[in-house]
Write a protein that holds these residues in place. Structure first.
Motif, PDB file in Angstrom:
ATOM      1  N   GLY A  25      29.083   8.503  81.742  1.00  0.00           N
ATOM      2  CA  GLY A  25      27.704   8.190  82.129  1.00  0.00           C
ATOM      3  C   GLY A  25      26.789   9.397  82.004  1.00  0.00           C
ATOM      4  N   ALA A  26      27.280  10.569  82.391  1.00  0.00           N
ATOM      5  CA  ALA A  26      26.484  11.792  82.274  1.00  0.00           C
ATOM      6  C   ALA A  26      26.221  12.126  80.802  1.00  0.00           C
ATOM      7  N   THR A  27      27.226  11.912  79.974  1.00  0.00           N
ATOM      8  CA  THR A  27      27.062  12.151  78.539  1.00  0.00           C
ATOM      9  C   THR A  27      26.041  11.196  77.951  1.00  0.00           C
ATOM     10  N   VAL A  28      26.101   9.934  78.360  1.00  0.00           N
ATOM     11  CA  VAL A  28      25.137   8.936  77.888  1.00  0.00           C
ATOM     12  C   VAL A  28      23.718   9.338  78.287  1.00  0.00           C
ATOM     13  N   ALA A  29      23.547   9.853  79.488  1.00  0.00           N
ATOM     14  CA  ALA A  29      22.216  10.275  79.938  1.00  0.00           C
ATOM     15  C   ALA A  29      21.656  11.378  79.032  1.00  0.00           C
ATOM     16  N   VAL A  30      22.507  12.328  78.654  1.00  0.00           N
ATOM     17  CA  VAL A  30      22.075  13.403  77.758  1.00  0.00           C
ATOM     18  C   VAL A  30      21.708  12.836  76.380  1.00  0.00           C
ATOM     19  N   LEU A  31      22.533  11.919  75.894  1.00  0.00           N
ATOM     20  CA  LEU A  31      22.261  11.314  74.589  1.00  0.00           C
ATOM     21  C   LEU A  31      20.976  10.495  74.610  1.00  0.00           C
ATOM     22  N   LYS A  32      20.706   9.796  75.710  1.00  0.00           N
ATOM     23  CA  LYS A  32      19.460   9.020  75.817  1.00  0.00           C
ATOM     24  C   LYS A  32      18.244   9.946  75.804  1.00  0.00           C
ATOM     25  N   SER A  33      18.370  11.081  76.448  1.00  0.00           N
ATOM     26  CA  SER A  33      17.284  12.062  76.427  1.00  0.00           C
ATOM     27  C   SER A  33      17.063  12.589  75.010  1.00  0.00           C
ATOM     28  N   ALA A  34      18.154  12.864  74.313  1.00  0.00           N
ATOM     29  CA  ALA A  34      18.055  13.326  72.931  1.00  0.00           C
ATOM     30  C   ALA A  34      17.440  12.248  72.040  1.00  0.00           C
ATOM     31  N   ARG A  35      17.794  11.002  72.291  1.00  0.00           N
ATOM     32  CA  ARG A  35      17.226   9.894  71.506  1.00  0.00           C
ATOM     33  C   ARG A  35      15.726   9.781  71.745  1.00  0.00           C
ATOM     34  N   GLN A  36      15.305   9.980  72.989  1.00  0.00           N
ATOM     35  CA  GLN A  36      13.873   9.934  73.302  1.00  0.00           C
ATOM     36  C   GLN A  36      13.129  11.036  72.540  1.00  0.00           C
ATOM     37  N   THR A  37      13.732  12.214  72.488  1.00  0.00           N
ATOM     38  CA  THR A  37      13.130  13.315  71.732  1.00  0.00           C
ATOM     39  C   THR A  37      13.048  12.955  70.248  1.00  0.00           C
ATOM     40  N   ALA A  38      14.114  12.367  69.725  1.00  0.00           N
ATOM     41  CA  ALA A  38      14.108  11.943  68.322  1.00  0.00           C
ATOM     42  C   ALA A  38      13.019  10.900  68.080  1.00  0.00           C
ATOM     43  N   ASP A  39      12.871   9.967  69.012  1.00  0.00           N
ATOM     44  CA  ASP A  39      11.837   8.941  68.877  1.00  0.00           C
ATOM     45  C   ASP A  39      10.436   9.557  68.900  1.00  0.00           C
ATOM     46  N   GLU A  40      10.240  10.545  69.773  1.00  0.00           N
ATOM     47  CA  GLU A  40       8.932  11.210  69.862  1.00  0.00           C
ATOM     48  C   GLU A  40       8.576  11.933  68.569  1.00  0.00           C
ATOM     49  N   HIS A  41       9.607  12.350  67.831  1.00  0.00           N
ATOM     50  CA  HIS A  41       9.389  13.040  66.556  1.00  0.00           C
ATOM     51  C   HIS A  41       9.560  12.101  65.365  1.00  0.00           C
ATOM     52  N   THR A  42       9.580  10.810  65.651  1.00  0.00           N
ATOM     53  CA  THR A  42       9.774   9.751  64.647  1.00  0.00           C
ATOM     54  C   THR A  42      10.940  10.050  63.702  1.00  0.00           C
ATOM     55  N   ASP A  43      12.016  10.539  64.274  1.00  0.00           N
ATOM     56  CA  ASP A  43      13.248  10.794  63.511  1.00  0.00           C
ATOM     57  C   ASP A  43      14.140   9.564  63.660  1.00  0.00           C
ATOM     58  N   ILE A  44      13.881   8.595  62.826  1.00  0.00           N
ATOM     59  CA  ILE A  44      14.531   7.289  62.925  1.00  0.00           C
ATOM     60  C   ILE A  44      16.040   7.390  62.699  1.00  0.00           C
ATOM     61  N   ASP A  45      16.456   8.201  61.751  1.00  0.00           N
ATOM     62  CA  ASP A  45      17.892   8.319  61.446  1.00  0.00           C
ATOM     63  C   ASP A  45      18.665   8.887  62.634  1.00  0.00           C
ATOM     64  N   THR A  46      18.144   9.948  63.224  1.00  0.00           N
ATOM     65  CA  THR A  46      18.808  10.543  64.388  1.00  0.00           C
ATOM     66  C   THR A  46      18.817   9.577  65.555  1.00  0.00           C
ATOM     67  N   SER A  47      17.703   8.904  65.769  1.00  0.00           N
ATOM     68  CA  SER A  47      17.617   7.921  66.848  1.00  0.00           C
ATOM     69  C   SER A  47      18.659   6.824  66.666  1.00  0.00           C
ATOM     70  N   ASP A  48      18.808   6.358  65.436  1.00  0.00           N
ATOM     71  CA  ASP A  48      19.784   5.309  65.150  1.00  0.00           C
ATOM     72  C   ASP A  48      21.213   5.810  65.373  1.00  0.00           C
ATOM     73  N   LEU A  49      21.491   7.036  64.941  1.00  0.00           N
ATOM     74  CA  LEU A  49      22.805   7.634  65.149  1.00  0.00           C
ATOM     75  C   LEU A  49      23.114   7.751  66.641  1.00  0.00           C
ATOM     76  N   LEU A  50      22.142   8.218  67.422  1.00  0.00           N
ATOM     77  CA  LEU A  50      22.332   8.355  68.869  1.00  0.00           C
ATOM     78  C   LEU A  50      22.489   6.998  69.540  1.00  0.00           C
ATOM     79  N   THR A  51      21.752   6.001  69.076  1.00  0.00           N
ATOM     80  CA  THR A  51      21.882   4.651  69.643  1.00  0.00           C
ATOM     81  C   THR A  51      23.304   4.136  69.454  1.00  0.00           C
ATOM     82  N   GLY A  52      23.892   4.379  68.295  1.00  0.00           N
ATOM     83  CA  GLY A  52      25.275   3.960  68.056  1.00  0.00           C
ATOM     84  C   GLY A  52      26.254   4.667  68.973  1.00  0.00           C
ATOM     85  N   ALA A  53      26.054   5.971  69.157  1.00  0.00           N
ATOM     86  CA  ALA A  53      26.938   6.740  70.045  1.00  0.00           C
ATOM     87  C   ALA A  53      26.788   6.276  71.492  1.00  0.00           C
TER      88      ALA A  53
END
Length: 76
Positions: free
Chosen positions: A32-60
Motif C-alpha cells: 500500500g505504501a508503494t502504491v501511494a508513492v506510485l500514485k504520486s509519481a503518476r500525478q506528476t507524470a499527468d501534470e507534465h502530460t507524460d502519457i507513456d509514463t502515466s500508463d506505465l505507472l497505472t499498470g504497476a
C-alpha cells in the motif's frame, strides 16, 4: 537485501519470526505504501502530460493493488 533496504522509504519488516497472518498484513501495508508513492509519481507524470509514463505507472499500480487484495483476501 539489507543493502537495498537501508535505502528504502518503507518501514522495515521485523527480523524476529512473525506468524503468517500478521506477516501478510505487514506485507500488504508495504505494498500500500508503494502504491501511494506510485500514485504520486503518476500525478506528476499527468501534470507534465507524460502519457507513456502515466500508463506505465497505472499498470504497476493495478498489479500491486491486485496483489495486496489477494494477500488480504487469502488471510481471512
Amino acid at each position: 537485501s539489507q543493502a537495498l533496504a537501508q535505502h528504502s522509504s518503507l518501514e522495515k519488516l521485523p527480523t524476529q519470526i512473525v506468524q503468517d497472518i500478521p506477516l501478510i498484513s505487514l506485507i500488504a501495508s508495504r505494498i500500500g505504501a508503494t502504491v501511494a508513492v506510485l500514485k504520486s509519481a503518476r500525478q506528476t507524470a499527468d501534470e507534465h502530460t507524460d502519457i507513456d509514463t502515466s500508463d506505465l505507472l497505472t499498470g504497476a499500480i493495478s498489479a500491486l493493488e491486485k496483489r495486496a487484495w489477494f494477500l488480504l483476501a487469502s488471510a481471512q
